[in-house]
Design a protein around this motif. Structure first.
Motif, PDB file in Angstrom:
ATOM      1  N   GLU A 334       0.832  -1.205   0.000  1.00 42.51           N
ATOM      2  CA  GLU A 334       0.000   0.000   0.000  1.00 42.51           C
ATOM      3  C   GLU A 334       0.866   1.255   0.000  1.00 42.51           C
ATOM      4  N   MET A 337       2.319   1.701  -3.486  1.00 41.72           N
ATOM      5  CA  MET A 337       1.292   2.152  -4.428  1.00 41.72           C
ATOM      6  C   MET A 337       1.003   3.640  -4.244  1.00 41.72           C
ATOM      7  N   CYS A 338       0.834   4.056  -3.010  1.00 34.80           N
ATOM      8  CA  CYS A 338       0.516   5.462  -2.744  1.00 34.80           C
ATOM      9  C   CYS A 338       1.648   6.384  -3.190  1.00 34.80           C
ATOM     10  N   ASP A 342       0.090   5.466  -7.686  1.00 37.40           N
ATOM     11  CA  ASP A 342      -1.128   6.284  -7.744  1.00 37.40           C
ATOM     12  C   ASP A 342      -0.956   7.594  -8.510  1.00 37.40           C
ATOM     13  N   ARG A 552      -6.657  -2.008  -7.137  1.00 44.06           N
ATOM     14  CA  ARG A 552      -6.352  -0.589  -7.322  1.00 44.06           C
ATOM     15  C   ARG A 552      -6.632  -0.169  -8.765  1.00 44.06           C
ATOM     16  N   GLU A 556      -9.594   2.603 -10.241  1.00 43.70           N
ATOM     17  CA  GLU A 556      -9.303   3.767 -11.067  1.00 43.70           C
ATOM     18  C   GLU A 556      -9.993   3.657 -12.427  1.00 43.70           C
TER      19      GLU A 556
END
Length: 585
Positions: A334, A337-338, A342, A552, A556
């Motif tokens: 996570e 990804m952030c 992202d 994820r 999106e």
């Protein structure tokens, strides 16, 4: 660059290459055996899941993808020293190019002057660009290229050139007689290059999927973490190219030290030496894979029996391992990804959607034009030979490189922009991506054409007059377009989703620092503990990462496309996560 039979390697060089190929196979085949078990598990798991209604509306053609055969005169730079010589060239349906001394030699079944499978080639139609490529390969120390008598012929202006270049094969230099002939050859050769490159990617057979998985694993263990174009070609060609890439720096340095020529002459000689090495490597790899074939067939048969018998136990093991691994990696995943994914995800989604939507729209436009043309001829002459010819030509649209060029060109348009967006993630698979979009265009067109002809054949009878037949054909036209719209939406989602996964998951994997150290030893011979072979920690961890990444990506995609456009079911999601669905499939 002139073409001639490659110079034979001496015994020492041949023996050294045999040892290097055998070393590659010793490292590759044990991993391939384990991936066969994993691929068989995926296939059987899919078969036993509840089957949902078919999502494809169009009828898929039974014809295998092929290249429309093309032939005609070309001038070839041939001999030593090289000279431009007339030849008669034939492009076969399997993507192999052959050339003969004259047309009569071909028609009488005579021997070819030469032939090559077009795997891995790049086509250039600019003489200046080709000469720059030669100069980059072997920069001249003196800078006086004019002194190189053997290649002065190449520096003279050439009309309508077709240069086929390869990183480790002898180059082929042709020129056509007219601009129209050059264009026809260019489109046909490009189609052949794509067909040869995507043979493994188009297959859903467990052996092909396992081979692709093994190549990616083999490369990751050697430090190549990002997605790339390393799996273009047949199995023997892919493995040969892998070894050639490893050997290339040393081979090139060794060759250049032994050559007295400079600049373009040196590049030519180096290319011919690499061609000889590649031919030896390919022959040895092909022999090794052929020798492995009986064992592979027996192993697949045994795996199918054993996996079916132990499936419930294997899947329980997988679920337990997956839960433990997910708990361990969810937080660092996570965070990665952030921080990294992202911010770029929306831009890459838009770029991929732009590429595939433009390609699919071009397919629709071309199909409408073909159906309208057919309807027009039906009204004019419903029973004439002209109409029969029009029906045949309509059925050939997917294999006509001239007609399909509009679709293929759209797949190329956003290439550079998408490459810039994906580059920070180590993604170097743009050729595979573009080929994938072009294959998708051809597959959809083939399915739409097949569906139209099937429905038209059912509704058109001899009792109908021209107006009635045209009315029936208009109904068929509307139905086919409706089916094409449905399948295009499904394809758009899947294509974008799969390639997003291909761009991001190798990067995320490398960022998490997942260990490649499997607890599985290198196993030779039979696989006895099928569960432990099909479920390595590495494989389950990959599936977990991809499953979380897909969540994820889907979130999106739903924001951009809307939930109503979503075409993958929850069951399909789970299948893709479990499959570790590769970007190149």
């Amino acid at each position: 660059m002139g073409v001639r039979p490659s110079s034979p390697l001496d015994k020492r060089q041949q023996q050294q290459l045999r040892g290097q190929v055998d070393g590659l196979l010793r490292a590759f085949l044990p991993c391939y055996r384990r991936q066969l078990a994993a691929a068989m598990l995926r296939q059987i798991s899919r078969e036993l899941e509840p089957q949902e209604p078919a999502r494809c509306q169009l009828s898929h053609t039974k014809k295998l993808p092929r290249v429309r055969e093309h032939q005609g005169p070309l001038t070839l730079l041939w001999g030593h020293p090289p000279q431009w010589q007339p030849t008669f060239c034939v492009l076969r349906g399997d993507g192999r190019l052959e050339w003969f001394s004259r047309k009569e030699e071909y028609e009488s079944g005579g021997r070819t002057l030469g032939s090559t499978a077009l795997t891995g080639y790049t086509l250039l139609t600019s003489q200046r660009e080709y000469l720059c490529l030669l100069d980059d390969l072997c920069p001249s120390s003196s800078g006086d290229l004019a002194q190189e008598e053997p290649l002065r012929v190449l520096e003279e202006p050439v009309n309508f050139p077709l240069f086929l270049v390869h990183p480790f094969r002898a180059h082929l230099c042709f020129c056509a007689h007219t601009r129209g002939a050059q264009r026809a050859w260019r489109l046909s050769l490009q189609s052949a290059i794509r067909l040869r490159a995507t043979v493994l990617q188009r297959s859903r057979a467990p052996a092909a999927c396992a081979f692709l998985d093994t190549v990616q694993l083999y490369r990751r263990r050697r430090g190549f973490a990002g997605g790339d174009d390393a799996t273009l070609g047949s199995d023997a060609e892919v493995l040969s190219a892998e070894l050639m890439r490893e050997l290339l720096p040393a081979l090139r340095a060794q060759t250049l030290r032994s050559l007295r020529s400079t600049g373009r002459a040196r590049a030519r000689a180096c290319s011919e030496f690499l061609d000889a090495v590649h031919a030896a490597v390919l022959a040895r790899v092909s022999a090794g894979l052929r020798a492995f074939q009986p064992e592979k067939d027996a192993l697949l048969a045994k795996l199918e029996r054993t996996v079916r018998a132990e499936l419930e136990q294997i899947l329980q093991q997988r679920a337990q391992r997956a839960r433990r691994l997910e708990a361990e990696i969810r937080d660092p995943l996570e965070a990665c990804m952030c921080r990294m994914v992202d911010p770029q995800l929306p831009q890459i989604i838009h770029a991929l959607l732009s590429l595939v939507e433009a390609t699919l729209q071009a397919v629709r436009t071309l199909l409408i034009r073909g159906m309208d043309r057919l309807s027009h001829h039906l009204r004019k002459n419903p029973s004439g030979t002209r109409l029969r010819r029009e029906v045949y030509e309509f059925g050939e649209i997917p294999w006509d490189p001239e007609l399909m060029q509009a679709c293929y060109r759209e797949a190329e348009r956003n290439r550079s922009h998408l490459a810039q967006l994906a580059e920070p993630f180590g993604f170097l698979g743009m050729q595979s991506l573009v080929f994938g979009a072009q294959d998708l265009a051809q597959q959809l067109m083939a399915a739409a054409v097949t569906t139209f002809l099937q429905l038209a054949d059912k509704c058109l009878t001899s009792t109908l007059d021209c107006d009635q037949a045209a009315e029936q054909l208009e109904k068929v036209r509307g139905l086919v377009l409706k089916k094409l719209t449905s399948d295009s939406e499904t394809s758009r989602w899947r294509f974008t989703r799969d390639w997003l996964l291909g761009i991001f998951w190798p990067f995320v994997w490398s960022q998490l620092g997942v260990s490649y150290n499997s607890e599985q030893p290198e196993v030779d011979g039979d696989i006895l503990a099928v569960g432990s072979q099909a479920l390595t920690t590495e494989g389950v961890c990959r599936d977990v990462i991809q499953g979380l990444l897909l969540q994820r990506v889907d979130r999106e995609l739903n924001k951009i496309l809307g939930a109503s456009d979503r075409t993958c079911s929850p069951a399909e999601d789970q299948e893709r996560a479990r499959d570790g669905h590769h970007f190149h499939r």
